[in-house]
Motif scaffolding. Structure first.
Motif, PDB file in Angstrom:
ATOM      1  N   GLY A 186       0.965  -1.057  -0.139  1.00 39.40           N
ATOM      2  CA  GLY A 186      -0.219   0.258  -0.407  1.00 39.40           C
ATOM      3  C   GLY A 186       0.990   1.180  -0.145  1.00 39.40           C
ATOM      4  O   GLY A 186       0.220   2.272  -1.027  1.00 39.40           O
ATOM      5  N   GLU A 187       2.178   1.295   0.945  1.00 36.50           N
ATOM      6  CA  GLU A 187       2.635   2.589   0.940  1.00 36.50           C
ATOM      7  C   GLU A 187       3.169   2.621  -0.758  1.00 36.50           C
ATOM      8  O   GLU A 187       3.207   3.719  -0.526  1.00 36.50           O
ATOM      9  CB  GLU A 187       3.608   1.976   1.819  1.00 36.50           C
ATOM     10  N   PHE A 188       3.983   1.869  -1.258  1.00 36.28           N
ATOM     11  CA  PHE A 188       4.834   1.291  -2.508  1.00 36.28           C
ATOM     12  C   PHE A 188       3.969   2.076  -3.452  1.00 36.28           C
ATOM     13  O   PHE A 188       4.282   2.606  -4.310  1.00 36.28           O
ATOM     14  CB  PHE A 188       5.160   0.127  -2.883  1.00 36.28           C
ATOM     15  N   LEU A 189       2.550   1.636  -3.492  1.00 40.45           N
ATOM     16  CA  LEU A 189       1.605   2.418  -4.584  1.00 40.45           C
ATOM     17  C   LEU A 189       1.379   3.834  -4.227  1.00 40.45           C
ATOM     18  O   LEU A 189       1.352   4.415  -5.207  1.00 40.45           O
ATOM     19  CB  LEU A 189       0.388   1.228  -4.430  1.00 40.45           C
ATOM     20  N   GLY A 190       1.325   4.257  -2.809  1.00 37.71           N
ATOM     21  CA  GLY A 190       1.423   5.316  -2.790  1.00 37.71           C
ATOM     22  C   GLY A 190       2.486   6.129  -3.575  1.00 37.71           C
ATOM     23  O   GLY A 190       2.141   7.206  -4.069  1.00 37.71           O
ATOM     24  N   ILE A 191       3.173   5.584  -3.281  1.00 37.21           N
ATOM     25  CA  ILE A 191       4.649   6.235  -3.600  1.00 37.21           C
ATOM     26  C   ILE A 191       4.610   6.312  -5.235  1.00 37.21           C
ATOM     27  O   ILE A 191       4.718   7.491  -5.966  1.00 37.21           O
ATOM     28  CB  ILE A 191       5.854   5.293  -3.279  1.00 37.21           C
ATOM     29  N   LEU A 192       4.871   5.295  -6.052  1.00 40.52           N
ATOM     30  CA  LEU A 192       3.916   5.363  -7.730  1.00 40.52           C
ATOM     31  C   LEU A 192       3.584   6.534  -7.789  1.00 40.52           C
ATOM     32  O   LEU A 192       3.580   7.210  -8.707  1.00 40.52           O
ATOM     33  CB  LEU A 192       4.077   3.506  -8.101  1.00 40.52           C
ATOM     34  N   ASN A 193       2.354   6.110  -7.344  1.00 42.17           N
ATOM     35  CA  ASN A 193       0.883   7.166  -7.827  1.00 42.17           C
ATOM     36  C   ASN A 193       1.333   8.441  -7.945  1.00 42.17           C
ATOM     37  O   ASN A 193       0.987   9.531  -8.426  1.00 42.17           O
ATOM     38  CB  ASN A 193      -0.087   6.660  -6.647  1.00 42.17           C
ATOM     39  N   LEU A 194       1.716   8.943  -6.821  1.00 44.06           N
ATOM     40  CA  LEU A 194       2.470  10.729  -6.515  1.00 44.06           C
ATOM     41  C   LEU A 194       3.205  10.795  -7.396  1.00 44.06           C
ATOM     42  O   LEU A 194       4.200  11.867  -7.846  1.00 44.06           O
ATOM     43  CB  LEU A 194       3.459  10.455  -5.020  1.00 44.06           C
ATOM     44  N   LYS A 195       4.445  10.179  -7.697  1.00 44.68           N
ATOM     45  CA  LYS A 195       5.461  10.367  -9.133  1.00 44.68           C
ATOM     46  C   LYS A 195       5.121  10.577 -10.049  1.00 44.68           C
ATOM     47  O   LYS A 195       5.128  11.142 -10.828  1.00 44.68           O
ATOM     48  CB  LYS A 195       6.877   9.291  -8.473  1.00 44.68           C
ATOM     49  N   LEU A 196       4.137   9.411 -10.411  1.00 39.56           N
ATOM     50  CA  LEU A 196       3.018   8.993 -11.805  1.00 39.56           C
ATOM     51  C   LEU A 196       2.288  10.348 -12.468  1.00 39.56           C
ATOM     52  O   LEU A 196       2.764  10.841 -13.115  1.00 39.56           O
ATOM     53  CB  LEU A 196       2.825   7.727 -12.091  1.00 39.56           C
ATOM     54  N   ALA A 197       1.999  11.154 -10.716  1.00 44.54           N
ATOM     55  CA  ALA A 197       1.213  12.440 -10.817  1.00 44.54           C
ATOM     56  C   ALA A 197       2.256  14.020 -11.752  1.00 44.54           C
ATOM     57  O   ALA A 197       2.085  14.095 -12.340  1.00 44.54           O
ATOM     58  CB  ALA A 197       0.496  12.735  -9.083  1.00 44.54           C
ATOM     59  N   LYS A 198       3.309  13.693 -10.499  1.00 47.07           N
ATOM     60  CA  LYS A 198       4.023  14.678 -11.033  1.00 47.07           C
ATOM     61  C   LYS A 198       4.580  14.255 -12.503  1.00 47.07           C
ATOM     62  O   LYS A 198       4.678  15.526 -13.119  1.00 47.07           O
ATOM     63  CB  LYS A 198       5.231  13.939 -10.316  1.00 47.07           C
ATOM     64  N   GLN A 199       5.072  13.372 -12.822  1.00 45.49           N
ATOM     65  CA  GLN A 199       5.613  13.136 -14.504  1.00 45.49           C
ATOM     66  C   GLN A 199       4.772  12.951 -15.344  1.00 45.49           C
ATOM     67  O   GLN A 199       5.291  14.243 -16.084  1.00 45.49           O
ATOM     68  CB  GLN A 199       5.974  11.583 -13.978  1.00 45.49           C
ATOM     69  N   LEU A 200       3.403  12.535 -15.424  1.00 45.81           N
ATOM     70  CA  LEU A 200       2.788  12.917 -16.083  1.00 45.81           C
ATOM     71  C   LEU A 200       1.980  14.982 -16.251  1.00 45.81           C
ATOM     72  O   LEU A 200       1.291  15.128 -17.010  1.00 45.81           O
ATOM     73  CB  LEU A 200       0.853  11.711 -15.815  1.00 45.81           C
TER      74      LEU A 200
END
Length: 361
Positions: free
Chosen positions: A190-204
């Motif tokens: 769950g924590e890892f998924l949150g980190i991925l999602n936050l990073k992807l939001a910045k990239q998109l």
């Protein structure tokens, strides 16, 4: 399992493109491709110290000239086939181009084997172009475009281009699922998924600010069923926990895209869910003309990487296998996946045109 649908917005901006392809007037269509080994067309060949490469003899055995091109497949990638369906040439690898190459005006492929959303993903490959790296190179491309055709013309081209993004597989396969790497030890999923999602939001968002508007994010397939993961099962079965994490990732990204479409006023982001097609092809291979879906055509050693090295044994009936090596689908499977993508596109846009026939062996 989640039902698979391509949102209406995809049909809205893709329908005119399909019409152009059908009328052979798609010369002006530009595509930019970001991703990992599933969509790479040779960038890593230009990275001297990269361990994520496919310049071995059996790669490309079913590609024109039967030579390795840097594609992690016996033939074409999904992005190659999508380009064919759009009636355009598959964009060249970014690192193959000169700094001021006119080719950038017709589209570029930035995908790199081993790449991930997170910069630490695939670190043991020594060299690879992370998603952040790929966006950096895209920014360089936009500067070259503006220099060549002017600010307004470049902006118009960037806004009208199609951006295919296929990222996230390595963040699991070559990061979270590796017990010797820090992320797998210090984070829950769950924590890892949150980190991925936050990073992807910045990239998109960064891509949007650089001019990208029509972005298609290809969701993850059933990673728990690829040969490298099956090898971890004593009975060679799919790893259900891995597939469940993939479903959670896809759901999280789909929600993120919905948010970004509201936040970024002119964005047309779409999530293309490929999971259900992938699992159906694996569980019912005969339905698509395949005979083997639980192991790879190239007999690889999963404990030492899983790539098809020059000394490996390769099956003769490659079109009957869903998987080429321990990680990547075969050319024949890529045809099916690309065909399914377009079938849904046509169905959503109420087109009477049929996509190409399914692979039948």
């Amino acid at each position: 399992m989640p039902t698979m649908a391509i949102p209406l917005i995809l049909a809205v901006f893709m329908a005119p493109i399909i019409a152009m392809a059908a009328n052979h007037t798609s010369a002006s269509l530009v595509t930019f491709i970001f991703g990992d080994s599933l969509t790479e067309v040779g960038n890593n060949n230009y990275l001297r110290y990269s361990l994520a490469r496919s310049d071995f003899p059996f790669y490309g055995i079913d590609y024109p000239n039967q030579k390795p091109t840097g594609r992690f497949s016996n033939g074409r990638t999904i992005s190659d086939i999508i380009s064919e369906k759009l009636g355009i040439t598959s964009p060249p690898p970014y690192l193959s181009l000169n700094h001021d190459d006119d080719a950038v005006l017709k589209g570029v492929n930035y995908a790199s084997g081993g790449a991930g959303i997170l910069n630490e993903t695939g670190i043991y490959f020594i060299e690879r172009m992370t998603f952040d790296d790929q966006i950096d190179y895209f920014e360089n491309t936009t500067k070259v475009m503006k220099k060549k055709v002017g600010e307004e013309a470049a902006k118009s081209l960037l806004h009208g281009a199609i951006y295919f993004i296929a990222m996230g597989s390595n963040d699991y396969i070559n990061n979270f699922l590796q017990p010797f790497l820090p992320d797998s030890r210090q984070y829950t999923h769950g924590e890892f998924l949150g980190i991925l999602n936050l990073k992807l939001a910045k990239q998109l968002t960064r891509l949007y600010l650089l001019g990208a508007r029509k972005m298609i994010f290809l969701g993850l397939g059933p990673l728990g069923c690829i040969p490298s993961q099956r090898a971890k099962s004593s009975t060679n079965q799919c790893l259900d926990q891995v597939n469940e994490w993939v479903i959670q990732f896809n759901s999280k990204v789909q929600k993120l895209i919905n948010v970004l479409n509201v936040k970024l006023k002119k964005a047309q982001l779409t999530f293309a869910d490929t999971y259900q097609d992938g699992i159906d092809m694996i569980e019912n291979p005969g339905k698509y003309g395949f005979k083997v879906s639980n192991t790879s055509c190239c007999k690889v050693e999963t404990t030492v990487g899983g790539l098809c090295l020059s000394y490996a044994h390769v099956c003769d009936n490659r079109s009957e296998y869903v998987f080429w090596d321990a990680f990547h689908t075969s050319d024949a499977a890529n045809v099916v996946l690309a065909d399914r993508f377009f079938s849904k596109l046509f169905a959503t846009s109420n087109s009477s045109t049929n996509s190409s026939s399914y692979h039948m062996g």
